[in-house]
Scaffold this motif. Sequence first.
Motif, mmCIF file in Angstrom:
data_model
loop_
_atom_site.group_PDB
_atom_site.id
_atom_site.type_symbol
_atom_site.label_atom_id
_atom_site.label_comp_id
_atom_site.label_asym_id
_atom_site.label_seq_id
_atom_site.Cartn_x
_atom_site.Cartn_y
_atom_site.Cartn_z
ATOM 1 N N LEU A 55 1.055 -1.640 0.007
ATOM 2 C CA LEU A 55 0.423 -0.408 -0.101
ATOM 3 C C LEU A 55 0.935 1.117 0.511
ATOM 4 N N VAL A 56 0.261 2.291 -0.971
ATOM 5 C CA VAL A 56 1.255 3.812 -1.056
ATOM 6 C C VAL A 56 0.252 4.713 -0.496
ATOM 7 N N LEU A 57 0.924 5.244 1.514
ATOM 8 C CA LEU A 57 0.134 6.219 1.849
ATOM 9 C C LEU A 57 -0.208 7.398 1.455
ATOM 10 N N MET A 58 -0.506 8.232 0.795
ATOM 11 C CA MET A 58 -0.059 9.092 -0.729
ATOM 12 C C MET A 58 -0.927 10.731 -0.105
ATOM 13 N N ASP A 59 -0.236 12.032 0.383
ATOM 14 C CA ASP A 59 -0.922 13.588 0.148
ATOM 15 C C ASP A 59 -1.169 14.143 -0.609
ATOM 16 N N ILE A 60 -2.425 14.333 -0.848
ATOM 17 C CA ILE A 60 -3.060 14.843 -2.191
ATOM 18 C C ILE A 60 -1.786 16.170 -2.426
ATOM 19 N N ASP A 61 -1.465 17.142 -1.482
ATOM 20 C CA ASP A 61 -0.799 18.678 -1.349
ATOM 21 C C ASP A 61 1.235 18.153 -1.756
ATOM 22 N N LEU A 62 1.951 17.502 -2.553
ATOM 23 C CA LEU A 62 3.675 17.370 -2.544
ATOM 24 C C LEU A 62 3.100 17.981 -3.743
ATOM 25 N N PRO A 63 5.090 18.479 -2.803
ATOM 26 C CA PRO A 63 5.513 19.706 -3.572
ATOM 27 C C PRO A 63 6.420 19.799 -5.010
ATOM 28 N N ASP A 64 6.112 18.229 -5.311
ATOM 29 C CA ASP A 64 6.886 18.726 -6.993
ATOM 30 C C ASP A 64 5.619 18.737 -7.947
ATOM 31 N N ARG A 65 4.832 17.947 -7.648
ATOM 32 C CA ARG A 65 3.067 17.587 -7.999
ATOM 33 C C ARG A 65 2.335 17.259 -7.690
ATOM 34 N N SER A 66 0.994 17.155 -8.370
ATOM 35 C CA SER A 66 -0.260 16.980 -6.758
ATOM 36 C C SER A 66 -0.448 15.168 -6.934
ATOM 37 N N GLY A 67 -0.598 15.180 -5.899
ATOM 38 C CA GLY A 67 -1.132 13.193 -5.416
ATOM 39 C C GLY A 67 -2.006 12.925 -6.091
#
Length: 215
Positions: A55-67
Amino acid sequence: MAAAKPYRILIVDDHALMREGIKHILTKASGIQVAGEADSSRRAQQMVRQEKWDLVLMDIDLPDRSGLETLDLLKKEHPDLKILMLSMQRESHYAVRALKSGAAGYLNKRCSPEQLIEAIRLAASGKKYVSAEVAQELAHTVSGEREGLPHETLSNREFQTLHMIASGLPVSAIADKLLLSVKTVSMYRARLLKKMQLKNNAELTHYAFKHNLLG
């Protein structure tokens, strides 16, 4: 009988304190192992290519590209990868978008530790995690009980551009943040204004505030 292997989790969030907090919660959960961390979309893509994750638990707001964009990219390369989205944004903003893009679920960062653990276990096992709030949003969408709003017709990238413009960012700053040309961002802006039948940034910002798209 051998014990089942724990689910290997990759946390993708650019805030170190958030990652530490999630790890602290998950250390108390049996059958879950935080086996990796990434602080950007680019790093997440590298790690997914290099190792196998449950599983990847990923934030919507990332600095280089949106989640959401990262979700699209990861699912294209790894269709069976289970990705659980995490965000401070309310469910009505991104949950349905994320699920339509192939996410295994969507969690608000204000959720309880118990909800987080439950969502991870469900998603990692191949099921969908849908909170009560997301279920209600999906029900409205499917049943047609309410008319679709103009911003719901936008692509993920167009919606992201809307959010940034309404937050006060000029096109040049958006281009830098999204690693795109000013011309490309201007094209997204023109396209979303046309779809939403708005004339300018002022009307777009008013619309965003009216529909609580910035909270």
